[in-house]
Design a protein around this motif. Structure first.
Motif, PDB file in Angstrom:
ATOM      1  N   GLY A  55      -9.489  49.566  37.630  1.00  0.00           N
ATOM      2  CA  GLY A  55      -9.206  49.555  36.192  1.00  0.00           C
ATOM      3  C   GLY A  55      -9.658  50.812  35.485  1.00  0.00           C
ATOM      4  N   GLN A  56     -10.256  51.748  36.215  1.00  0.00           N
ATOM      5  CA  GLN A  56     -10.762  52.983  35.609  1.00  0.00           C
ATOM      6  C   GLN A  56      -9.866  54.160  35.966  1.00  0.00           C
ATOM      7  OE1 GLN A  56     -14.998  53.768  36.064  1.00  0.00           O
ATOM      8  NE2 GLN A  56     -14.648  55.957  36.182  1.00  0.00           N
ATOM      9  N   PRO A  57      -9.462  54.982  34.974  1.00  0.00           N
ATOM     10  CA  PRO A  57      -8.649  56.176  35.264  1.00  0.00           C
ATOM     11  C   PRO A  57      -9.449  57.192  36.070  1.00  0.00           C
ATOM     12  CG  PRO A  57      -8.570  55.585  32.929  1.00  0.00           C
ATOM     13  CD  PRO A  57      -9.673  54.788  33.540  1.00  0.00           C
ATOM     14  N   ARG A 101     -15.771  61.787  31.796  1.00  0.00           N
ATOM     15  CA  ARG A 101     -16.488  60.943  32.749  1.00  0.00           C
ATOM     16  C   ARG A 101     -17.459  59.998  32.043  1.00  0.00           C
ATOM     17  NH1 ARG A 101     -19.494  61.388  37.383  1.00  0.00           N
ATOM     18  NH2 ARG A 101     -17.544  61.645  38.510  1.00  0.00           N
ATOM     19  N   PHE A 102     -18.293  60.550  31.141  1.00  0.00           N
ATOM     20  CA  PHE A 102     -19.304  59.716  30.486  1.00  0.00           C
ATOM     21  C   PHE A 102     -18.649  58.649  29.618  1.00  0.00           C
ATOM     22  CE2 PHE A 102     -22.866  59.070  27.358  1.00  0.00           C
ATOM     23  CZ  PHE A 102     -23.700  58.416  28.258  1.00  0.00           C
ATOM     24  N   ASP A 103     -17.528  59.004  28.991  1.00  0.00           N
ATOM     25  CA  ASP A 103     -16.784  58.013  28.207  1.00  0.00           C
ATOM     26  C   ASP A 103     -16.329  56.865  29.097  1.00  0.00           C
ATOM     27  OD1 ASP A 103     -15.084  56.991  25.955  1.00  0.00           O
ATOM     28  OD2 ASP A 103     -13.479  57.585  27.311  1.00  0.00           O
ATOM     29  N   HIS A 104     -15.783  57.186  30.267  1.00  0.00           N
ATOM     30  CA  HIS A 104     -15.346  56.132  31.189  1.00  0.00           C
ATOM     31  C   HIS A 104     -16.519  55.293  31.676  1.00  0.00           C
ATOM     32  CE1 HIS A 104     -11.367  58.392  32.322  1.00  0.00           C
ATOM     33  NE2 HIS A 104     -11.389  57.955  31.085  1.00  0.00           N
ATOM     34  N   MET A 105     -17.664  55.937  31.915  1.00  0.00           N
ATOM     35  CA  MET A 105     -18.861  55.197  32.328  1.00  0.00           C
ATOM     36  C   MET A 105     -19.265  54.191  31.246  1.00  0.00           C
ATOM     37  SD  MET A 105     -20.930  58.436  33.968  1.00  0.00           S
ATOM     38  CE  MET A 105     -22.554  57.656  33.947  1.00  0.00           C
ATOM     39  N   GLN A 106     -19.249  54.645  30.003  1.00  0.00           N
ATOM     40  CA  GLN A 106     -19.645  53.762  28.900  1.00  0.00           C
ATOM     41  C   GLN A 106     -18.687  52.583  28.745  1.00  0.00           C
ATOM     42  OE1 GLN A 106     -19.951  56.671  25.645  1.00  0.00           O
ATOM     43  NE2 GLN A 106     -22.157  56.374  25.666  1.00  0.00           N
ATOM     44  N   GLN A 107     -17.383  52.861  28.794  1.00  0.00           N
ATOM     45  CA  GLN A 107     -16.408  51.776  28.608  1.00  0.00           C
ATOM     46  C   GLN A 107     -16.454  50.791  29.772  1.00  0.00           C
ATOM     47  OE1 GLN A 107     -15.385  52.129  25.495  1.00  0.00           O
ATOM     48  NE2 GLN A 107     -16.324  54.157  25.677  1.00  0.00           N
ATOM     49  N   HIS A 108     -16.603  51.313  30.998  1.00  0.00           N
ATOM     50  CA  HIS A 108     -16.581  50.435  32.177  1.00  0.00           C
ATOM     51  C   HIS A 108     -17.823  49.551  32.225  1.00  0.00           C
ATOM     52  CE1 HIS A 108     -14.914  50.186  36.555  1.00  0.00           C
ATOM     53  NE2 HIS A 108     -15.203  49.005  36.052  1.00  0.00           N
ATOM     54  N   SER A 109     -18.996  50.137  31.971  1.00  0.00           N
ATOM     55  CA  SER A 109     -20.215  49.324  31.966  1.00  0.00           C
ATOM     56  C   SER A 109     -20.194  48.311  30.825  1.00  0.00           C
ATOM     57  CB  SER A 109     -21.455  50.223  31.850  1.00  0.00           C
ATOM     58  OG  SER A 109     -21.582  51.050  32.989  1.00  0.00           O
ATOM     59  N   ALA A 110     -19.622  48.708  29.682  1.00  0.00           N
ATOM     60  CA  ALA A 110     -19.495  47.778  28.556  1.00  0.00           C
ATOM     61  C   ALA A 110     -18.605  46.605  28.938  1.00  0.00           C
ATOM     62  CB  ALA A 110     -18.927  48.504  27.336  1.00  0.00           C
ATOM     63  N   GLN A 111     -17.542  46.883  29.689  1.00  0.00           N
ATOM     64  CA  GLN A 111     -16.653  45.803  30.143  1.00  0.00           C
ATOM     65  C   GLN A 111     -17.399  44.820  31.028  1.00  0.00           C
ATOM     66  OE1 GLN A 111     -14.954  45.893  33.733  1.00  0.00           O
ATOM     67  NE2 GLN A 111     -14.847  43.716  33.244  1.00  0.00           N
ATOM     68  N   TRP A 129      -8.554  43.828  32.946  1.00  0.00           N
ATOM     69  CA  TRP A 129      -9.002  44.655  31.821  1.00  0.00           C
ATOM     70  C   TRP A 129      -8.296  45.994  31.871  1.00  0.00           C
ATOM     71  CZ3 TRP A 129     -12.564  48.897  30.818  1.00  0.00           C
ATOM     72  CH2 TRP A 129     -12.911  49.629  31.965  1.00  0.00           C
ATOM     73  N   GLU A 130      -8.294  46.701  30.748  1.00  0.00           N
ATOM     74  CA  GLU A 130      -7.638  48.008  30.667  1.00  0.00           C
ATOM     75  C   GLU A 130      -8.535  48.977  29.911  1.00  0.00           C
ATOM     76  OE1 GLU A 130      -3.520  50.128  29.062  1.00  0.00           O
ATOM     77  OE2 GLU A 130      -4.046  48.118  28.391  1.00  0.00           O
ATOM     78  N   LEU A 131      -8.797  50.135  30.526  1.00  0.00           N
ATOM     79  CA  LEU A 131      -9.558  51.188  29.866  1.00  0.00           C
ATOM     80  C   LEU A 131      -8.550  52.117  29.205  1.00  0.00           C
ATOM     81  CD1 LEU A 131     -12.530  53.166  31.503  1.00  0.00           C
ATOM     82  CD2 LEU A 131     -11.177  53.993  29.578  1.00  0.00           C
ATOM     83  N   GLY A 132      -8.360  51.967  27.904  1.00  0.00           N
ATOM     84  CA  GLY A 132      -7.379  52.767  27.178  1.00  0.00           C
ATOM     85  C   GLY A 132      -7.945  54.085  26.703  1.00  0.00           C
ATOM     86  N   ARG A 133      -7.083  54.927  26.169  1.00  0.00           N
ATOM     87  CA  ARG A 133      -7.513  56.252  25.716  1.00  0.00           C
ATOM     88  C   ARG A 133      -8.387  56.187  24.473  1.00  0.00           C
ATOM     89  NH1 ARG A 133      -2.069  60.022  26.436  1.00  0.00           N
ATOM     90  NH2 ARG A 133      -1.932  59.850  28.719  1.00  0.00           N
ATOM     91  N   GLN A 134      -8.130  55.229  23.598  1.00  0.00           N
ATOM     92  CA  GLN A 134      -8.920  55.118  22.373  1.00  0.00           C
ATOM     93  C   GLN A 134      -9.697  53.812  22.298  1.00  0.00           C
ATOM     94  OE1 GLN A 134      -6.191  55.899  19.070  1.00  0.00           O
ATOM     95  NE2 GLN A 134      -6.949  57.991  19.008  1.00  0.00           N
TER      96      GLN A 134
END
Length: 412
Positions: A55-57, A101-111, A129-134
């Motif tokens: 689910g992570q880009p 990278r850090f943005d993806h880390m934050q969104q994924h751990s939050a999920q 789940w979907e990790l979107g751009r915004q």
């Protein structure tokens, strides 16, 4: 195997060695258009660039100073697509786009945190789940989330962040009894090597290949933006975390300032002010349509009242529409008169109508459409459609006037 990006998610640079490099093509989307580009697929001994999955880009970054455009996983390998070829055995420096990278880390751990709490507090399971751009979304296996539950979930998540709960990565063998105790949606068919577990202490243990923060405090904050109706009997929870919360607050503030300036009201009155404006616009549009129709009738009657009206009428009106043109044509009558009308930008795009005797329209309609770089069709004495170049209407008028003179000469 676990890549270096999975062993140490905070590592930003890595020197490694090229294992293979082969010609390849990649399809990218540029401004909504898909295009194929030629390049090379490169595998290296190890990588800090995460290949998309779970689910992570994928990560962005560089390899030997060359931009890495895509990273995918193929079995145990991470395949990097680059525009320039590299030699096998060559030593290269990998650099990761840290902000992404850090943005993806934050969104994924939050999920992971939201998913675990939604299950623990309300029994809502996550189905995808979907990790979107915004913003990101979590699909919950429930048709409806009760009032107050979204707020309670957000509060619980931010309490865990303030408690600075550690997030640990464990690697387990497939036959380890601990594997049965963790949450999982199953392993990929081509999975190889140990099982990677993301363990939020006292909260959740979950199989995952993605990159994560090492402590929930690094999430900064989580904001649940709302609940949306999902697929059948599902609900989508929409959220942002970390730096996205700060950016969202900044955008909201700037929007609020602009609306205060435009609407001349305070933030609490913005909805009421916009609603009032919309109602006024609808009323004005209705009045404008009535005036436009009346104007079309007057234009036609004025032409018909002239004793030397001739058998050709042409007009361009920027703010007209199809009905405006058809009213004029109907009022004038086109059994014996050739009518050419256009609406829209004077030298740009718009619409056109050619009306007249069927023999004239049938023969000249396609030529008119061609001159205007347009698309259209005709029947029963009318040929109308869209035009891409109304600047060419002068040439159309010349063509029709010449034909009109020929008709008049034949009659005499």
């Amino acid at each position: 195997m676990a890549f270096q990006c999975q062993r140490d998610c905070y590592m930003r640079e890595l020197t490694t060695r090229v294992v293979s490099c082969s010609p390849a093509e990649l399809q990218l989307e540029n401004n909504g258009k898909k295009e194929k580009i030629k390049g090379f697929n490169v595998t290296v001994k190890d990588t800090i660039l995460f290949p998309e999955g779970g689910g992570q880009p994928d990560d962005h970054g560089t390899m030997g100073g060359v931009q890495v455009l895509r990273v995918t996983r193929q079995g145990p390998d991470a395949v990097h697509f680059v525009s320039s070829g590299l030699e096998e055995g060559q030593e290269v420096l990998l650099k990761v786009d840290w902000e992404r990278r850090f943005d993806h880390m934050q969104q994924h751990s939050a999920q992971h945190l939201i998913t675990a709490l939604a299950d623990a507090l309300f029994g809502y399971k996550t189905t995808s789940w979907e990790l979107g751009r915004q913003r990101s979304s979590i699909e919950l296996d429930t048709a409806r989330v009760k009032s107050g539950e979204a707020e309670a979930l957000e509060t619980a998540a931010n309490e865990k962040i303030r408690s600075r709960v550690p997030v640990n990565v464990r690697l387990l063998s497939l036959d380890d009894p601990e594997v049965e105790k963790v949450r999982s949606r199953g392993l990929p068919v081509d999975h190889a090597g140990p099982i990677r577990i993301i363990d939020i202490e006292g909260v959740d243990a979950n199989m995952c290949c993605g990159t994560h923060v090492s402590n929930l405090s690094h999430l900064q904050a989580i904001k649940v933006l709302g609940m949306e109706k999902g697929k059948k009997n599902k609900t989508n929870l929409v959220f942002i975390a970390g730096n996205r919360v700060l950016k969202y607050a900044e955008r909201s503030y700037n929007t609020e300032k602009s609306l205060i300036s435009l609407l001349k009201t305070g933030p609490e009155e913005h909805v009421q002010a916009v609603d009032k404006l919309q109602k006024n616009i609808k009323r004005l549009q209705k009045t404008n349509l009535v005036l436009l129709r009346d104007m079309a009738v007057l234009i036609a009657r004025n032409f018909k009242s002239k004793p030397d009206q001739g058998n050709f009428f042409t007009l361009h009106y920027k703010d007209g529409d199809n009905e405006f043109m058809n009213i004029i044509a109907n009022e004038i009558g086109f059994e014996d008169t050739v009518i050419f009308l256009t609406v829209g930008e004077e030298t740009g795009e718009g619409m056109f109508l050619l009306a007249g005797p069927s023999s004239v329209v049938d023969s000249l309609g396609p030529r008119v459409m061609e001159l205007l770089h347009g698309k259209g069709a005709g029947k029963n004495g009318r040929f109308q459609g869209k035009a891409s170049c109304l600047a060419k209407r002068v040439e159309v008028e010349a063509l029709l006037q010449e034909h009109s003179h020929q008709m008049k000469a034949q009659e005499e």
